[in-house]
Design an enzyme around this catalytic site. Sequence first.
Site, PDB file in Angstrom:
ATOM      1  N   CYS A 289       0.892  -1.181   0.000  1.00 43.88           N
ATOM      2  CA  CYS A 289       0.000   0.000   0.000  1.00 43.88           C
ATOM      3  C   CYS A 289       0.917   1.213   0.000  1.00 43.88           C
ATOM      4  O   CYS A 289       1.022   1.928   0.985  1.00 43.88           O
ATOM      5  CB  CYS A 289      -0.847   0.040   1.263  1.00 43.88           C
ATOM      6  N   ALA A 290       1.581   1.451  -1.096  1.00 37.91           N
ATOM      7  CA  ALA A 290       2.778   2.312  -1.053  1.00 37.91           C
ATOM      8  C   ALA A 290       2.504   3.811  -1.180  1.00 37.91           C
ATOM      9  O   ALA A 290       3.336   4.618  -0.783  1.00 37.91           O
ATOM     10  CB  ALA A 290       3.758   1.876  -2.129  1.00 37.91           C
ATOM     11  N   PRO A 292       1.543   7.641  -0.755  1.00 38.26           N
ATOM     12  CA  PRO A 292       2.328   8.331  -1.785  1.00 38.26           C
ATOM     13  C   PRO A 292       3.816   7.977  -1.809  1.00 38.26           C
ATOM     14  O   PRO A 292       4.541   8.489  -2.648  1.00 38.26           O
ATOM     15  CB  PRO A 292       2.153   9.816  -1.408  1.00 38.26           C
ATOM     16  N   GLY A 293       4.272   7.126  -0.887  1.00 45.08           N
ATOM     17  CA  GLY A 293       5.633   6.624  -1.077  1.00 45.08           C
ATOM     18  C   GLY A 293       6.640   6.964  -0.001  1.00 45.08           C
ATOM     19  O   GLY A 293       7.821   6.663  -0.147  1.00 45.08           O
ATOM     20  N   GLU A 314       0.595  -0.013  -5.389  1.00 49.30           N
ATOM     21  CA  GLU A 314      -0.411   0.946  -4.920  1.00 49.30           C
ATOM     22  C   GLU A 314      -1.612   0.849  -5.851  1.00 49.30           C
ATOM     23  O   GLU A 314      -1.462   0.781  -7.058  1.00 49.30           O
ATOM     24  CB  GLU A 314       0.209   2.361  -4.931  1.00 49.30           C
ATOM     25  N   ASP A 340      -4.192  -3.913  -7.019  1.00 51.61           N
ATOM     26  CA  ASP A 340      -5.066  -4.058  -5.852  1.00 51.61           C
ATOM     27  C   ASP A 340      -4.465  -5.125  -4.937  1.00 51.61           C
ATOM     28  O   ASP A 340      -4.359  -6.295  -5.335  1.00 51.61           O
ATOM     29  CB  ASP A 340      -6.467  -4.464  -6.341  1.00 51.61           C
ATOM     30  N   ASP A 357       0.655  -0.833   4.889  1.00 52.10           N
ATOM     31  CA  ASP A 357       0.324   0.379   5.661  1.00 52.10           C
ATOM     32  C   ASP A 357      -1.070   0.750   5.155  1.00 52.10           C
ATOM     33  O   ASP A 357      -1.209   1.506   4.206  1.00 52.10           O
ATOM     34  CB  ASP A 357       1.370   1.445   5.311  1.00 52.10           C
ATOM     35  N   CYS A 410      -2.151   4.505  10.448  1.00 56.58           N
ATOM     36  CA  CYS A 410      -1.955   5.820  11.062  1.00 56.58           C
ATOM     37  C   CYS A 410      -3.199   6.134  11.873  1.00 56.58           C
ATOM     38  O   CYS A 410      -3.768   7.217  11.764  1.00 56.58           O
ATOM     39  CB  CYS A 410      -1.695   6.868  10.003  1.00 56.58           C
TER      40      CYS A 410
HETATM   41  C1  LIG Z   1      -1.998   4.883   4.524  1.00 57.47           C
HETATM   42  S1  LIG Z   1      -1.731   5.000   2.835  1.00 57.47           S
HETATM   43  C2  LIG Z   1      -0.098   4.405   2.661  1.00 57.47           C
HETATM   44  C3  LIG Z   1       0.954   5.427   2.990  1.00 57.47           C
HETATM   45  C4  LIG Z   1       2.321   5.023   2.507  1.00 57.47           C
HETATM   46  N1  LIG Z   1       2.741   3.756   3.071  1.00 57.47           N
HETATM   47  C5  LIG Z   1       3.376   6.054   2.825  1.00 57.47           C
HETATM   48  O1  LIG Z   1       4.118   5.923   3.819  1.00 57.47           O
HETATM   49  O2  LIG Z   1       3.490   7.032   2.074  1.00 57.47           O
HETATM   50  C6  LIG Z   1      -2.676   3.698   2.184  1.00 57.47           C
HETATM   51  C7  LIG Z   1      -2.562   3.556   0.677  1.00 57.47           C
HETATM   52  O3  LIG Z   1      -3.232   2.343   0.309  1.00 57.47           O
HETATM   53  C8  LIG Z   1      -3.842   2.558  -0.943  1.00 57.47           C
HETATM   54  N2  LIG Z   1      -4.857   1.503  -1.140  1.00 57.47           N
HETATM   55  C9  LIG Z   1      -6.181   1.535  -0.865  1.00 57.47           C
HETATM   56  N3  LIG Z   1      -6.755   0.375  -1.196  1.00 57.47           N
HETATM   57  C10 LIG Z   1      -5.783  -0.418  -1.672  1.00 57.47           C
HETATM   58  C11 LIG Z   1      -5.753  -1.743  -2.197  1.00 57.47           C
HETATM   59  N4  LIG Z   1      -6.857  -2.481  -2.263  1.00 57.47           N
HETATM   60  N5  LIG Z   1      -4.573  -2.226  -2.621  1.00 57.47           N
HETATM   61  C12 LIG Z   1      -3.450  -1.474  -2.564  1.00 57.47           C
HETATM   62  N6  LIG Z   1      -3.414  -0.230  -2.101  1.00 57.47           N
HETATM   63  C13 LIG Z   1      -4.565   0.302  -1.647  1.00 57.47           C
HETATM   64  C14 LIG Z   1      -4.392   3.948  -0.836  1.00 57.47           C
HETATM   65  O4  LIG Z   1      -4.643   4.486  -2.121  1.00 57.47           O
HETATM   66  C15 LIG Z   1      -3.263   4.657  -0.095  1.00 57.47           C
HETATM   67  O5  LIG Z   1      -2.362   5.231  -1.001  1.00 57.47           O
END
Ligand SMILES: C[S@@+](CC[C@H](N)C(=O)[O-])C[C@H]1O[C@@H](n2cnc3c(N)ncnc32)[C@H](O)[C@@H]1O
Length: 477
Positions: A289-290, A292-293, A314, A340, A357, A410
């Site tokens: 779940c990367a 914005p990175g 992501e 996904d 995350d 978070c």
């Molecule tokens: C909490 S954020 C991650 C923050 C990131 N790890 C960072 O440190 O910048 C969660 C992310 O998961 C993505 N997300 C949501 N559903 C998802 C899915 N089914 N598979 C993968 N990513 C997903 C969201 O778009 C979001 O960018």
Amino acid sequence: MSEQSRHRPAKPYRRPKKDPVRILAFEALRAVDERDAYANLVLPPLLKKAREKDDFDGRDAALATELVYGTLRRQGTYDAIIAACIDRPLREVDPPVLDVLALGAHQLLGTRIPTHAAVSASVELARVVLGDGRAKFVNAVLRKISQHDLDAWLERVAPPYEEDAEDHLAVVHSHPRWVVSALWDSLGGGRADVEDLLEADNERPEVTLVARPGRSTTAELLDVLGEDSALPGRWSPYAVRLIEGGEPGAIEAVREGRAGVQDEGSQLVAVALANAPLAGSDERWLDGCAGPGGKAALLGALAAERGASLLASEKQPHRARLVERALAGNPGPYQVIAADGTRPPWREGAFDRVLVDVPCSGLGALRRRPEARWRRRPEDLEGFAPLQRGLLREALKAVRVGGVVGYATCSPHLAETRIVVDDVLRGRGGPAARAEWVDARPLMPGVPALGDGPDVQLWPHLHGTDAMYLALLRRTA
Ligand SMILES: C[S@@+](CC[C@H](N)C(=O)[O-])C[C@H]1O[C@@H](n2cnc3c(N)ncnc32)[C@H](O)[C@@H]1O
């Protein structure tokens, strides 16, 4: 009585004074209210446009920012006080009028702006943006508010703690009641503990930088910034804290992506996963779940130091592009994909370390998003629940037997943290690969108050970080 004294001559019309700082603050509040905009996204372009004019300087920008953030954070308290000063329900007051009143209340009760200046500036603002009629109403309400200081108002409008502790704290510390309740459940402890936490949510967080290993060092950042502008991080070996007013965009290493802006809690999560003990191969890492990175960029740099590669995945393509940008220049091999994580394209057992995350309520980052607490609803958690479980289940499949998964949020809400992990480990809601807990606490050396483990909950008031949660799990079968 003479004719003249019975009919006082009308005051000559005076144009309202335009105060660019307060007009800008009002526009930002309207955008947050009307368009569901985020203050941290709305404000920078408004400030940039204003600063292009000669008469708007850095101090004006700082005041406008303080007025917007402070008003949004303390909105719950100010609403209760404004409600006590008017004779109709708050919901019957037009939202733009409420915004002017709340801005005025913040100046009166939450800043050092002298009373007469706060009232007159707010009335002038009301004349410009609401018209003379409603400016009179604003004047009357703010004059009532100005009769007491904040403590005296809280005595009047907050229910006594002994009668309803959560309602009391909700009004005094300006959080929705359900959020007070959820945070307290998760934190445990007594009144003083939860009050410290709620107040920490109302403080502006420090800006923290990460020196991405192999690309820059904390010494380089501290050297560039100078000792008056920066301090070493408290807990993360890669962190540098900016002292008030530091501008990350002015730092070359940040512009080049060798360093970045990243909360220390977020750094600790990535570092703990990277350092979790592992027997056997340690070559393939996944961030599922990367976007914005932030964590992906740190994991990528740590992976490179170990000769491992990182796959950063992501779901949202536009956020995957942000991950691309964050990882650009990473010294080791990496790939970014849009996928996904609940229906992943990778094969089972393909990775040695996996981070998820997961998307969450964000209740751990209320300091950063002043409007978020008013937008979130308890029902939102039900929306995240299946996704969080699905992502963790797939993460446990993605890691090889003996490999480690980090489940991070978070949010400290138990329904998004321990309860999710327990459910998945017990196979509730669908079969999952078998796994055991890894104690995350020793992987955050020197960090105090990490609780009974094996998972870790960080707190703004205890650690100065966002309230990040981390569970580490080792796949056993
Ligand atoms: C909490 S954020 C991650 C923050 C990131 N790890 C960072 O440190 O910048 C969660 C992310 O998961 C993505 N997300 C949501 N559903 C998802 C899915 N089914 N598979 C993968 N990513 C997903 C969201 O778009 C979001 O960018």
